[in-house]
Design an enzyme around this catalytic site. Structure first.
Site, PDB file in Angstrom:
ATOM      1  N   CYS A   1      -4.981  12.279  13.134  1.00  0.00           N
ATOM      2  CA  CYS A   1      -5.493  10.967  12.768  1.00  0.00           C
ATOM      3  C   CYS A   1      -5.347  10.050  13.957  1.00  0.00           C
ATOM      4  CB  CYS A   1      -4.790  10.414  11.545  1.00  0.00           C
ATOM      5  SG  CYS A   1      -3.196   9.703  11.905  1.00  0.00           S
TER       6      CYS A   1
ATOM      7  N   ASP B   1       5.016   0.377  11.756  1.00  0.00           N
ATOM      8  CA  ASP B   1       3.805  -0.292  11.277  1.00  0.00           C
ATOM      9  C   ASP B   1       3.753  -1.754  11.702  1.00  0.00           C
ATOM     10  OD1 ASP B   1       2.798   1.955  10.055  1.00  0.00           O
ATOM     11  OD2 ASP B   1       3.726   1.527   8.140  1.00  0.00           O
TER      12      ASP B   1
ATOM     13  N   ARG C   1      -0.860  14.783  12.941  1.00  0.00           N
ATOM     14  CA  ARG C   1       0.012  14.401  11.821  1.00  0.00           C
ATOM     15  C   ARG C   1       0.438  15.661  11.080  1.00  0.00           C
ATOM     16  NH1 ARG C   1      -1.191   8.485   9.437  1.00  0.00           N
ATOM     17  NH2 ARG C   1       0.814   8.129   8.446  1.00  0.00           N
ATOM     18  N   PRO C   2       1.408  16.359  11.656  1.00  0.00           N
ATOM     19  CA  PRO C   2       1.804  17.641  11.059  1.00  0.00           C
ATOM     20  C   PRO C   2       2.470  17.455   9.696  1.00  0.00           C
ATOM     21  CG  PRO C   2       3.266  17.065  12.891  1.00  0.00           C
ATOM     22  CD  PRO C   2       2.212  16.008  12.820  1.00  0.00           C
ATOM     23  N   ILE C   3       2.458  18.514   8.884  1.00  0.00           N
ATOM     24  CA  ILE C   3       3.114  18.441   7.567  1.00  0.00           C
ATOM     25  C   ILE C   3       4.107  19.591   7.402  1.00  0.00           C
ATOM     26  CG2 ILE C   3       1.318  17.145   6.351  1.00  0.00           C
ATOM     27  CD1 ILE C   3       0.373  19.900   5.229  1.00  0.00           C
ATOM     28  N   ASP C   4       4.580  20.104   8.559  1.00  0.00           N
ATOM     29  CA  ASP C   4       5.507  21.235   8.500  1.00  0.00           C
ATOM     30  C   ASP C   4       6.745  20.936   7.647  1.00  0.00           C
ATOM     31  OD1 ASP C   4       5.782  19.404  10.692  1.00  0.00           O
ATOM     32  OD2 ASP C   4       7.434  20.622  11.443  1.00  0.00           O
TER      33      ASP C   4
ATOM     34  N   LYS D   1       0.841  -1.203   0.000  1.00  0.00           N
ATOM     35  CA  LYS D   1       0.000   0.000   0.000  1.00  0.00           C
ATOM     36  C   LYS D   1       0.878   1.256   0.000  1.00  0.00           C
ATOM     37  CE  LYS D   1      -1.702   1.736   4.029  1.00  0.00           C
ATOM     38  NZ  LYS D   1      -1.438   3.164   4.204  1.00  0.00           N
ATOM     39  N   ASN D   2       1.869   1.275   0.875  1.00  0.00           N
ATOM     40  CA  ASN D   2       2.663   2.493   1.041  1.00  0.00           C
ATOM     41  C   ASN D   2       3.577   2.780  -0.143  1.00  0.00           C
ATOM     42  OD1 ASN D   2       1.394   2.828   3.436  1.00  0.00           O
ATOM     43  ND2 ASN D   2       3.179   2.417   4.744  1.00  0.00           N
TER      44      ASN D   2
ATOM     45  N   ILE E   1       8.206   6.794  16.645  1.00  0.00           N
ATOM     46  CA  ILE E   1       7.767   7.500  15.422  1.00  0.00           C
ATOM     47  C   ILE E   1       6.439   8.240  15.624  1.00  0.00           C
ATOM     48  CG2 ILE E   1       7.314   7.263  12.943  1.00  0.00           C
ATOM     49  CD1 ILE E   1      10.132   6.405  13.600  1.00  0.00           C
TER      50      ILE E   1
ATOM     51  N   ARG F   1      -5.812   8.946   4.497  1.00  0.00           N
ATOM     52  CA  ARG F   1      -4.864   9.629   5.388  1.00  0.00           C
ATOM     53  C   ARG F   1      -3.668  10.196   4.631  1.00  0.00           C
ATOM     54  NH1 ARG F   1      -7.761  10.223   8.765  1.00  0.00           N
ATOM     55  NH2 ARG F   1      -8.819   8.572   9.860  1.00  0.00           N
TER      56      ARG F   1
ATOM     57  N   ARG G   1      -8.205  -0.776   4.538  1.00  0.00           N
ATOM     58  CA  ARG G   1      -7.352   0.269   3.954  1.00  0.00           C
ATOM     59  C   ARG G   1      -6.000  -0.301   3.530  1.00  0.00           C
ATOM     60  NH1 ARG G   1      -5.803   3.945   7.911  1.00  0.00           N
ATOM     61  NH2 ARG G   1      -4.425   4.535   6.228  1.00  0.00           N
TER      62      ARG G   1
END
Ligand code: UD1
Length: 435
Positions: free
Chosen positions: A134, A324, A139-142, A41-42, A346, A110, A416
């Protein structure tokens, strides 16, 4: 099914029924047999995002997951048509689409933020809603945004919406990530591969999924190399044509099925996988007393009568132990003899399933990022709620080994990331039905 741009299907009956479905699991049957591991998936999701930059791509070994369906919906919106059949997805850029991804599509998956770099690369601008928190915590995206700004992207963040423009075009730059974020690395690769000049991304993520994305992009016409010090060098090219690509096997799904076999005292052979992608995870099975045999693209696991404790498991960026794989390993440790310690470095909230495991009789204490698991000889079936994708899989693993029946709710989380989860487990002899 062929879907054209702008025709965004309503949530499929399958997806809606997943929201209402549950798994009934009768525990106690050792898993036995052989199973082929599906595509990752990833890896599939960023490759699908990358396909937006190409004219036509054919992607094999693409798993049939709700997240992949969500990614295809986003692609339709962005000007692509797609088909999906027998594990092969084709993506064709048909006509100029929208550079804005509607909020409902962003929320459907996500990891939709990985489309940001691709949309900017394709259209020179993008408008997407900010991903909220989430199940795994905020879940920052800085890091994504700071890196994109270095490439010349002007970003206006207001009202929960990101408006990105490139008044002077995308330009290669030297970028150092403060942490090897997988998503930020992918976004830089996607935006930089058609930027002017060279980008050097230091402290980049090194996950196999990153290498798979680079392989796809290079085959499609990009110029991406990995330097000896781990940085990624991206020489911008004019355009990407597209290619035929095979997605790497899903190392996390593989780890999940191995955990399920180990905890039920079973013996299974997994095929179509890459053992080298599981280098940090496999020794933990050996530590627990499993006999492992490695062949070319296969792993055979034979569990002992009772597992022994796993020692200390600390999650780390690749090539360290994958966060994971932590959830299903923890479920396995719940039944191992002795004390296992997990340190999650993580994600903030990666122990949400622990409460449910405790209801089954597990002895687990969580303090911040540390979980101490005192193995118990048996777990009892219970009614449980999946908390997130990997947490849900972990509950299924525990239920397969527990005495009596378990009912697992909110199984849409599992869909998912796992193709045919119940079917695959049934193939291995598990008593699991979807109701
Ligand atoms: C990806 C994987 C996910 C896996 C994770 C770590 C996909 C679709 N998802 O998620 O399954 O668990 O890698 O291997 O590939 N962070 C920031 N700011 C940022 C970006 C990240 O603070 O801008 C933090 C995150 O909150 C998290 C950590 O960095 O605590 C790791 O995140 P990242 O590596 O970016 O994971 P994802 O790409 O979201």
């Amino acid at each position: 099914m062929m879907l054209m741009r702008g025709i965004t299907p309503q949530p499929s009956t399958e997806r809606m029924s997943l929201h209402m479905s549950e798994y009934l699991i009768q525990g106690g049957t050792p898993l036995r047999g052989e199973l082929a591991v599906h595509g990752a998936k990833n890896a599939a999701l960023p490759v699908l995002a990358a396909a937006l930059l190409c004219e036509k791509s054919t992607i094999h070994n693409c798993p049939d997951l709700t997240d992949v369906a969500a990614a295809r919906n986003i692609l339709h919106y962005l000007g692509c048509s797609t088909t999906q059949q027998d594990g092969t997805v084709t993506v064709t850029f048909t006509q100029k689409g929208d550079h804005r991804i509607p909020d409902r599509l962003m929320r459907a998956m996500r990891s939709s933020i990985v489309f940001l770099g691709a949309v900017i690369g394709r259209y020179g601008m993008a408008e997407v809603s900010m991903p909220g928190g989430c199940e795994l915590g905020p879940r920052p995206i800085d890091m994504h945004l700071a890196a994109l700004r270095r490439l010349g992207v002007v970003i206006d963040e207001s009202g929960g919406v990101l408006r990105c423009t490139t008044p002077n075009g995308l330009k290669g730059a030297r970028i150092t990530l403060p942490f090897p974020s997988v998503g930020a690395t992918e976004n830089v690769m996607l935006a930089a591969c058609t930027a002017k000049g060279e980008t050097c991304l230091s402290n980049a993520a090194r996950e196999p999924e990153i290498v798979d994305l680079a392989d796809f992009l290079n085959a499609a016409g990009a110029d991406i190399r990995f330097a000896a010090d781990g940085s990624i060098l991206i020489h911008g090219v004019d355009k990407l044509i597209g290619c035929e690509h095979r997605v790497i096997p899903d190392r996390i799904a593989a780890a999940t099925y191995l955990c399920a076999a180990a905890v039920t005292g079973g013996k299974i052979t997994l095929t179509h996988l890459r053992a080298d992608h599981l280098a940090a995870v496999l020794p933990v099975f050996e530590e627990a007393g499993c006999r492992m045999q490695y062949g070319q693209n296969t792993i055979c696991l034979k569990a002992p009568e009772r597992l022994t404790a796993l020692g200390t498991v600390r999650t780390m960026p690749y090539p360290g132990f994958s966060t994971d794989a932590q959830s299903t390993m923890l479920a396995m440790a719940a039944l191992a003899e002795g004390t296992s310690v997990f340190i999650e470095t993580i994600f903030e909230s990666r122990y949400k399933q622990v409460g449910e495991l405790v209801r089954m009789g597990a002895n687990i204490r969580v303090e911040g990022r540390v979980a101490v698991v005192e193995g118990v000889p048996k777990l009892k079936g219970a009614v449980m709620n999946c908390t997130d994708l990997r947490g849900g899989a972990a509950l299924a693993v525990a239920a397969l080994a527990a005495q009596g029946e378990s009912r697992l709710c909110s199984i849409h989380h599992i869909a998912r990331g796992y193709e045919n989860f119940d079917l695959n487990l049934r193939k291995l002899g598990a008593q699991i039905t979807r109701v």
